[in-house]
Design an enzyme around this catalytic site. Structure first.
Site, mmCIF file in Angstrom:
data_model
loop_
_atom_site.group_PDB
_atom_site.id
_atom_site.type_symbol
_atom_site.label_atom_id
_atom_site.label_comp_id
_atom_site.label_asym_id
_atom_site.label_seq_id
_atom_site.Cartn_x
_atom_site.Cartn_y
_atom_site.Cartn_z
ATOM 1 N N GLU A 119 36.473 32.255 49.294
ATOM 2 C CA GLU A 119 35.925 33.227 50.245
ATOM 3 C C GLU A 119 36.897 33.262 51.419
ATOM 4 O OE1 GLU A 119 33.519 36.151 51.318
ATOM 5 O OE2 GLU A 119 33.166 35.002 49.489
ATOM 6 N N GLU A 165 42.991 39.293 52.561
ATOM 7 C CA GLU A 165 42.754 38.842 51.188
ATOM 8 C C GLU A 165 44.000 39.080 50.344
ATOM 9 O OE1 GLU A 165 39.324 40.952 49.787
ATOM 10 O OE2 GLU A 165 38.005 40.018 51.269
ATOM 11 N N SER A 203 33.610 46.923 47.007
ATOM 12 C CA SER A 203 32.619 47.991 46.912
ATOM 13 C C SER A 203 32.467 48.446 45.475
ATOM 14 C CB SER A 203 33.045 49.166 47.794
ATOM 15 O OG SER A 203 34.295 49.650 47.355
ATOM 16 N N ASP A 224 35.850 36.425 47.023
ATOM 17 C CA ASP A 224 36.944 37.317 47.425
ATOM 18 C C ASP A 224 38.143 37.167 46.497
ATOM 19 O OD1 ASP A 224 35.529 38.346 49.616
ATOM 20 O OD2 ASP A 224 36.252 36.753 50.936
#
Length: 152
Positions: free
Chosen positions: A52, A8, A28, A39
């Site tokens: 994503e 990413e 998280s 993402d």
């Protein structure tokens, strides 16, 4: 083997070097889980992309959970960001970009066969055709609920 987070970051850096502004959503934390985040969100010259990121050791079918696809659609409906899946096949090939509309419905997921797609150069050129969209072009609450229904 590199973590998904590293890929990413790699894609975010590649896009940034090409003139995009990019934000990567942390995966998280309780606050992040309350809201749907892709993402990456990338912007350039009025063009917005919700991305994503997926990786695969070889070119094979990739399955996405319905929640990830729904997140991309929320960003399209509410913010006007085009929904994309960026795939990095870990055999030395570059990044490939697939429109969320190219996904096929599977039993409990969505599937993507990573053949074709756009190269990084082709994806980068999308911003050249970007134009400003009036806020009145976005959907109403009832339309949003209908479009977000994964049942069709």
């Amino acid at each position: 083997m590199r973590s998904r987070t590293n890929y990413e970051r790699q894609l975010a850096q590649l896009l940034y070097k090409r003139g995009w502004v990019v934000i990567r959503a942390p995966a998280s934390g309780a606050k992040v889980k309350r809201y749907p985040y892709p993402d990456l969100v990338a912007l350039k010259k009025g063009y917005a992309a919700a991305i994503e990121v997926k990786t695969s050791s070889e070119e094979r079918t990739i399955y996405l959970p319905p929640k990830q696809v729904e997140t991309l659609m929320v960003w399209k409906i509410r913010g006007g960001a085009e929904p994309w899946i960026a795939v990095k096949v870990l055999d030395g090939r570059g990044w490939r970009f697939f429109r969320a509309e190219d996904l096929e419905r599977a039993q409990r997921s969505f599937k993507l066969v990573p053949q074709g797609g756009l190269t990084l150069d082709e994806f980068d050129r999308l911003s050249e055709a970007a134009r400003t969209v009036p806020l009145t072009n976005f959907v109403t609450g009832d339309e949003e609920r209908r479009l977000l229904s994964l049942d069709g």
